[in-house]
Write an enzyme that holds these catalytic residues in place. Structure first.
Site, short mmCIF file in Angstrom:
data_model
loop_
_atom_site.label_atom_id
_atom_site.label_comp_id
_atom_site.label_asym_id
_atom_site.label_seq_id
_atom_site.Cartn_x
_atom_site.Cartn_y
_atom_site.Cartn_z
CB THR A 101 -0.89 0.02 1.25
OG1 THR A 101 -0.05 -0.19 2.40
CG2 THR A 101 -1.96 -1.04 1.17
CE LYS A 222 1.87 -0.64 10.38
NZ LYS A 222 3.04 -1.38 10.87
CB CYS A 276 7.02 1.07 8.18
SG CYS A 276 6.93 -0.68 8.12
NE ARG A 346 10.81 -3.66 1.61
CZ ARG A 346 9.88 -4.37 2.25
NH1 ARG A 346 8.63 -4.37 1.81
NH2 ARG A 346 10.20 -5.06 3.33
N1 SAJ Z 1 16.14 5.09 12.26
C1 SAJ Z 1 16.83 6.22 12.67
N2 SAJ Z 1 16.89 6.51 14.00
C2 SAJ Z 1 16.28 5.72 14.93
C3 SAJ Z 1 15.57 4.58 14.49
C4 SAJ Z 1 15.51 4.29 13.15
O1 SAJ Z 1 17.39 6.96 11.86
O2 SAJ Z 1 16.37 6.02 16.12
C5 SAJ Z 1 16.05 4.80 10.83
C6 SAJ Z 1 16.65 3.44 10.48
O3 SAJ Z 1 18.02 3.57 10.16
C7 SAJ Z 1 15.82 3.04 9.25
C8 SAJ Z 1 14.48 3.71 9.49
O4 SAJ Z 1 14.69 4.71 10.47
O5 SAJ Z 1 16.42 3.55 8.07
C9 SAJ Z 1 13.41 2.75 9.97
O6 SAJ Z 1 13.93 2.06 11.08
P1 SAJ Z 1 12.95 1.22 12.08
O7 SAJ Z 1 13.81 0.79 13.24
O8 SAJ Z 1 11.74 2.00 12.37
O9 SAJ Z 1 12.63 -0.11 11.26
P2 SAJ Z 1 11.37 -0.40 10.35
O10 SAJ Z 1 11.18 0.59 9.28
O11 SAJ Z 1 11.47 -1.82 9.93
O12 SAJ Z 1 10.18 -0.17 11.37
C10 SAJ Z 1 9.45 -1.25 11.81
C11 SAJ Z 1 8.13 -0.66 12.16
N3 SAJ Z 1 7.28 -1.76 12.42
C12 SAJ Z 1 6.13 -1.85 11.70
O13 SAJ Z 1 5.77 -1.03 10.92
C13 SAJ Z 1 5.34 -3.05 11.94
C14 SAJ Z 1 8.23 0.23 13.38
O14 SAJ Z 1 6.91 0.57 13.82
C15 SAJ Z 1 8.91 -0.46 14.51
O15 SAJ Z 1 9.09 0.47 15.59
C16 SAJ Z 1 10.27 -0.96 14.06
O16 SAJ Z 1 10.06 -1.85 12.95
C17 SAJ Z 1 10.87 -1.72 15.21
O17 SAJ Z 1 11.51 -1.03 16.03
O18 SAJ Z 1 10.61 -2.90 15.31
#
Ligand code: SAJ
Length: 446
Positions: A101, A222, A276, A346
């Site tokens: 989506t 969400k 996400c 991604r």
């Molecule tokens: N990032 C930062 N600083 C941070 C945390 C992340 O720059 O403090 C960046 C990461 O490098 C990455 C992006 O943000 O490029 C996303 O990182 P993420 O840790 O949020 O990982 P995602 O995108 O896989 O987020 C998923 C999300 N889960 C779902 O949508 C079901 C998010 O809600 C969760 O919090 C995260 O996983 C998790 O922590 O499990």
């Protein structure tokens, strides 16, 4: 069949479960429901993916603990079968939809995959089917788009001929099965009975808390939980830029801020990637009307989307200290995926950094132990390099011998975007140093 009969089939595991979309969300979902004793029919549009799955081989790259073994077990045991043909869903009592989506360049939702899946399902679904959307959608999508579309194509009435719910996924690459089996879930239903039925269904696969609610609340939860994270990352990034400009160290500041009760400052970095966070904020605001314009959420997206550009400026700055320009310099990127220790590219910030560096005439070498096609070893990736940029905190990079690398590079210059190695190890190895969130040479306590 009545709703209580459908509920009985779920409780007894006799219900046949359909899963539309066998990607990062749908495939693990299909596997855990098959492992829980249900017969599962998976649907995907990609022929090669269907063939891989039916052969018991996972099409998902990167480290996903236990997924390959689970997939092999449930396909060999005849509990999971994949197909391209929606006719296979005629027998399904419950169908979960986990298709992409995305949002477009203009940030508007693109629900083509979702509407195609709903239309195709509605064309074959039997009476008293439970349909659950796992994909992240903009608030009001279930009530305004999905429900009416299912009614229109199937000829069945919502809450009479079929039941509808929204149980948004909470997966994370590298932890697909763990999250599915342990994280709490919001179980939005088109009626309280439907929400209760969804709770009963997911109780079969997870130990996490299951919260029954309505579909709109589930959509808001969400999109809000990810927007919350994106806005907080943007805050950390903006404080990092302030620290650079006033001579501070954001990493030290963050540590001390988080000692204050009720503070949890997230980490700045080279940008925000993944499937996400870059899109869910736009889904949250998509249907918000009423004479006000969301400001904070869009501004946070601009801050985060601006970080790759800032990384390029740090590279330009550190090269200038050796009288070099981007044009004609070799820059090595350590880390190309969007998260540590996964292969998922991604929306990775590294993609934008590479594109900008190349637009400015730099020769860019990419190293990433998880991404195919990148240079094999760190040593060979940095050979002849004029600047090393650490973009992703892959475990492998913690063990790099920076003194040894200083003899391999052409110009010892280094930009850290994730505070992976700390300044002293690199500066003492003879590198010029810049970092997100630190001014100048970054010479400060680790
Ligand atoms: N990032 C930062 N600083 C941070 C945390 C992340 O720059 O403090 C960046 C990461 O490098 C990455 C992006 O943000 O490029 C996303 O990182 P993420 O840790 O949020 O990982 P995602 O995108 O896989 O987020 C998923 C999300 N889960 C779902 O949508 C079901 C998010 O809600 C969760 O919090 C995260 O996983 C998790 O922590 O499990």
């Amino acid at each position: 069949m009545t709703v209580s009969q459908l509920r009985a089939r779920i409780d007894s595991r006799e219900a046949v479960i359909g899963v539309i979309g066998l990607g990062y969300v749908g495939l693990p979902l299909a596997c855990v429901f098959a492992d829980a004793g249900f017969r599962v029919v998976g649907i995907d549009i990609h022929t090669e993916r269907v063939a891989l799955i039916n052969a018991g081989n996972s099409p998902i790259e990167g480290r996903e603990p236990d997924l390959a073994e689970l997939l092999m077990r449930v396909t060999r045991g005849g509990r999971l079968r994949a197909s391209r043909d929606y006719e296979s869903l005629r027998e399904a009592d419950v169908t979960l939809i986990a298709v992409e989506t995305p949002v477009g360049e203009d940030h508007s939702p693109h629900f083509h995959a979702l509407t195609a899946a709903c239309s195709a399902l509605a064309g074959v679904m039997k009476d008293n089917t439970l349909v659950i959307i796992e994909s992240t959608v903009a608030p009001l999508t279930i009530d305004r788009l999905v429900g009416p579309l299912l009614e229109q194509v199937s000829g069945l009435r919502l809450n009479e001929g079929f039941y509808l719910g929204h149980c948004p996924e909470r997966v994370m690459p590298g932890r697909l099965l763990a999250n599915l089996r342990h994280l709490s879930r919001v179980c939005g239903g088109s009626s309280p009975e439907t929400a209760a039925m969804i709770v009963a269904l997911y109780r079969a696969i997870t130990t996490g808390e299951l919260d029954p609610t309505d579909c709109l609340t589930a959509e808001l939860v969400k999109t809000t939980e990810n927007t919350y994270r994106d806005v907080n990352i943007a805050f950390a990034n903006e404080v990092a830029l302030i620290c650079e400009s006033v001579g501070g160290d954001v990493w030290r500041v963050r540590d001390l801020v988080n000692k204050s009760p009720g503070r949890n400052m997230l980490m700045p970095g080279g940008g925000v990637g993944g499937h996400c966070l870059p899109k869910d904020p736009w889904l949250l605001v998509a249907n918000a009307r009423g004479g006000f314009a969301t400001q904070l959420i869009a501004a946070a997206r601009r801050v985060n989307d601006g970080m790759p550009n800032h990384v390029v400026e740090l590279v330009r700055d550190v090269l200038a200290q050796s009288d070099r320009t981007l044009d004609g310099s070799r820059v090595t990127l350590l880390g190309y995926s969007y998260l540590p220790n996964v292969a998922d590219l991604r929306n990775s910030p590294s993609i934008e950094v590479v594109a900008q560096l190349r637009r400015h005439g730099a020769d860019v070498v990419i190293h990433d132990p998880y991404v195919g096609g990148s240079t094999a070893s760190v040593d060979s990736a940095v050979r002849g390099s004029d600047c090393i940029v650490l973009m992703v905190a892959h475990d492998e990079y913690a063990a790099v011998d920076w003194s040894a690398l200083s003899h391999v590079v052409r110009t010892p210059a280094f930009v850290d975007t994730r505070n992976i190695v700390g300044p002293s190890a690199v500066i003492s190895a003879g590198f010029l140093y810049r970092s997100v969130g630190r001014a100048g040479s970054g010479a400060s306590a680790d």
